[in-house]
Design a protein around this motif. Structure first.
Motif, PDB file in Angstrom:
ATOM      1  N   GLU A 191     -20.603  -6.691  15.185  1.00 54.26           N
ATOM      2  CA  GLU A 191     -19.667  -6.054  16.108  1.00 54.26           C
ATOM      3  C   GLU A 191     -19.562  -4.546  15.868  1.00 54.26           C
ATOM      4  O   GLU A 191     -18.747  -3.876  16.489  1.00 54.26           O
ATOM      5  CB  GLU A 191     -18.275  -6.677  15.962  1.00 54.26           C
ATOM      6  N   GLY A 192     -20.371  -4.016  14.948  1.00 52.52           N
ATOM      7  CA  GLY A 192     -20.287  -2.592  14.622  1.00 52.52           C
ATOM      8  C   GLY A 192     -19.092  -2.265  13.752  1.00 52.52           C
ATOM      9  O   GLY A 192     -18.619  -1.124  13.740  1.00 52.52           O
ATOM     10  N   ALA A 193     -18.587  -3.249  13.015  1.00 47.70           N
ATOM     11  CA  ALA A 193     -17.405  -3.067  12.179  1.00 47.70           C
ATOM     12  C   ALA A 193     -17.683  -3.637  10.787  1.00 47.70           C
ATOM     13  O   ALA A 193     -18.824  -3.950  10.435  1.00 47.70           O
ATOM     14  CB  ALA A 193     -16.203  -3.770  12.822  1.00 47.70           C
ATOM     15  N   LYS A 194     -16.621  -3.740   9.970  1.00 45.98           N
ATOM     16  CA  LYS A 194     -16.712  -4.338   8.643  1.00 45.98           C
ATOM     17  C   LYS A 194     -15.501  -5.221   8.418  1.00 45.98           C
ATOM     18  O   LYS A 194     -14.457  -5.043   9.040  1.00 45.98           O
ATOM     19  CB  LYS A 194     -16.766  -3.254   7.558  1.00 45.98           C
ATOM     20  N   LEU A 195     -15.676  -6.182   7.515  1.00 46.32           N
ATOM     21  CA  LEU A 195     -14.528  -6.966   7.098  1.00 46.32           C
ATOM     22  C   LEU A 195     -13.514  -5.999   6.499  1.00 46.32           C
ATOM     23  O   LEU A 195     -13.863  -5.145   5.688  1.00 46.32           O
ATOM     24  CB  LEU A 195     -14.960  -8.014   6.075  1.00 46.32           C
ATOM     25  N   ILE A 196     -12.258  -6.120   6.871  1.00 47.12           N
ATOM     26  CA  ILE A 196     -11.266  -5.065   6.668  1.00 47.12           C
ATOM     27  C   ILE A 196     -11.116  -4.650   5.203  1.00 47.12           C
ATOM     28  O   ILE A 196     -11.055  -5.493   4.304  1.00 47.12           O
ATOM     29  CB  ILE A 196      -9.897  -5.499   7.236  1.00 47.12           C
ATOM     30  N   SER A 197     -11.095  -3.331   4.996  1.00 44.50           N
ATOM     31  CA  SER A 197     -10.696  -2.725   3.725  1.00 44.50           C
ATOM     32  C   SER A 197      -9.398  -1.972   3.982  1.00 44.50           C
ATOM     33  O   SER A 197      -9.368  -1.040   4.795  1.00 44.50           O
ATOM     34  CB  SER A 197     -11.777  -1.776   3.202  1.00 44.50           C
ATOM     35  N   ILE A 198      -8.342  -2.354   3.316  1.00 41.94           N
ATOM     36  CA  ILE A 198      -7.020  -1.763   3.546  1.00 41.94           C
ATOM     37  C   ILE A 198      -6.916  -0.474   2.741  1.00 41.94           C
ATOM     38  O   ILE A 198      -7.136  -0.476   1.523  1.00 41.94           O
ATOM     39  CB  ILE A 198      -5.912  -2.756   3.177  1.00 41.94           C
ATOM     40  N   GLU A 199      -6.558   0.610   3.403  1.00 41.06           N
ATOM     41  CA  GLU A 199      -6.572   1.930   2.774  1.00 41.06           C
ATOM     42  C   GLU A 199      -5.182   2.422   2.378  1.00 41.06           C
ATOM     43  O   GLU A 199      -5.030   3.136   1.393  1.00 41.06           O
ATOM     44  CB  GLU A 199      -7.200   2.953   3.733  1.00 41.06           C
ATOM     45  N   THR A 200      -4.142   2.082   3.145  1.00 38.35           N
ATOM     46  CA  THR A 200      -2.807   2.642   2.910  1.00 38.35           C
ATOM     47  C   THR A 200      -1.766   1.531   2.893  1.00 38.35           C
ATOM     48  O   THR A 200      -2.020   0.390   3.323  1.00 38.35           O
ATOM     49  CB  THR A 200      -2.449   3.658   4.007  1.00 38.35           C
ATOM     50  N   GLY A 221     -11.644  -7.869   3.286  1.00 34.94           N
ATOM     51  CA  GLY A 221     -12.851  -7.414   2.591  1.00 34.94           C
ATOM     52  C   GLY A 221     -12.671  -7.105   1.126  1.00 34.94           C
ATOM     53  O   GLY A 221     -13.307  -6.174   0.609  1.00 34.94           O
ATOM     54  N   LEU A 222     -11.851  -7.850   0.422  1.00 37.23           N
ATOM     55  CA  LEU A 222     -11.656  -7.665  -1.020  1.00 37.23           C
ATOM     56  C   LEU A 222     -12.369  -8.795  -1.751  1.00 37.23           C
ATOM     57  O   LEU A 222     -12.153  -9.973  -1.455  1.00 37.23           O
ATOM     58  CB  LEU A 222     -10.163  -7.669  -1.351  1.00 37.23           C
TER      59      LEU A 222
END
Length: 290
Positions: A191-200, A221-222
């Motif tokens: 999908e042009g994305a990544k499994l979520i990496s939470i930044e904030t 994505g952890l």
């Protein structure tokens, strides 16, 4: 026998005087006049036929069509002339604007502009042309950026229709299908994305709220690397950890992380990576958005 009576010699005839040639008859002169008479009749007949054709319905339509074509051509020529004049005025205005900008930037150009030059172009004119070229290149660059932005907007619109959710400067897909952690990552990449990496922290609270509203577990994505350290797919180490109190994140084979809805603020839970559950994809736009 009687002798025949002698005959008198014939008197010689006098030669006739040559007669003057007769004047040409006037009849041939009248011939052209007689020949022109049928032509006059024919011309009159042709004129009458033309008048009859024009006054007929077909002739009227023909005349109207001719007038329309003539009017359209006249209007077209006028519009082309107006367009050309407008273009010249715009070019002149642009040159004057550039001239004012250049003069405003460097006051030394004022004297150069007022001094006569031997060549057809003044030194300032070359500076104006250079400035115009720079502006043209900048406009092309902005037009290219605009095209990139439009593509991003089209992608965003399409993604929103497909169920993506916007937050901050990114958007997220909360899937409905069930996959393993590895398959979820591959699906996000397609999908042009990544499994979520939470930044904030704000992003963490946003994800918590979305997961609780859907009342499902979702992959994030952890994961645990070879050194038994938890790491995001982006390569960053988590600055803050939000493990739920019963999470077995130190246990063997619990190497992937999911978000649970049965929590308050700390909602991470470590589970085995082969489990089937929904996932969260995160897509961050490029700088064309910014």
């Amino acid at each position: 026998m009687e002798n025949p009576a002698p005959t008198k010699p014939a008197k010689p005839t006098k030669p006739k005087k040559p007669t003057k040639p007769a004047a040409p008859a006037e009849a041939p002169a009248e011939a052209p006049a007689k020949a022109e008479q049928p032509a006059t009749i024919t011309d009159a007949s042709g004129f009458q036929s033309m008048v009859a054709f024009i006054t007929s319905p077909t002739g009227e339509r023909f005349v109207v069509l001719e007038i329309f074509i003539l009017t359209a051509m006249t209007l077209l020529i006028f519009l082309l002339y107006q367009k050309e004049m407008k273009k010249r005025v715009e070019i002149e205005m642009a040159m004057n604007m550039i001239r004012n900008i250049v003069v405003g930037i460097d006051s030394n150009y004022k004297d150069k502009d007022d001094t006569p030059a031997l060549n057809c172009f003044k030194p300032l004119d070359f500076q104006i042309l250079a400035a115009a070229q720079n502006l043209s290149e900048e406009m092309r660059y902005l037009a290219k950026r605009n095209d990139q932005l439009q593509k991003e907007i089209d992608t965003l619109t399409r993604n929103l229709k497909d169920g993506w959710v916007i937050f901050s400067n990114a958007y997220y897909l909360f899937s409905a299908e069930l996959r393993s952690w590895m398959d979820s990552q591959k699906k996000c990449e397609r999908e042009g994305a990544k499994l979520i990496s939470i930044e904030t922290v704000e992003e963490q609270f946003f994800i918590n709220h979305q997961v609780k509203g859907r009342r499902k577990f979702f992959w994030i994505g952890l994961f645990k690397d070879k050194n038994e350290n938890w790491k995001w797919l982006s390569g960053r180490l988590p600055e803050d950890e939000y493990w739920v109190y019963y999470s077995l994140h130190d246990e063997l084979n619990h190497d992937c992380t999911a978000m649970t809805f049965d929590c308050i603020d700390t909602c991470w839970i470590a589970v085995e990576c082969h489990l089937q559950m929904p996932y969260i994809c995160k897509k961050v736009p490029n700088d064309a958005w910014l």
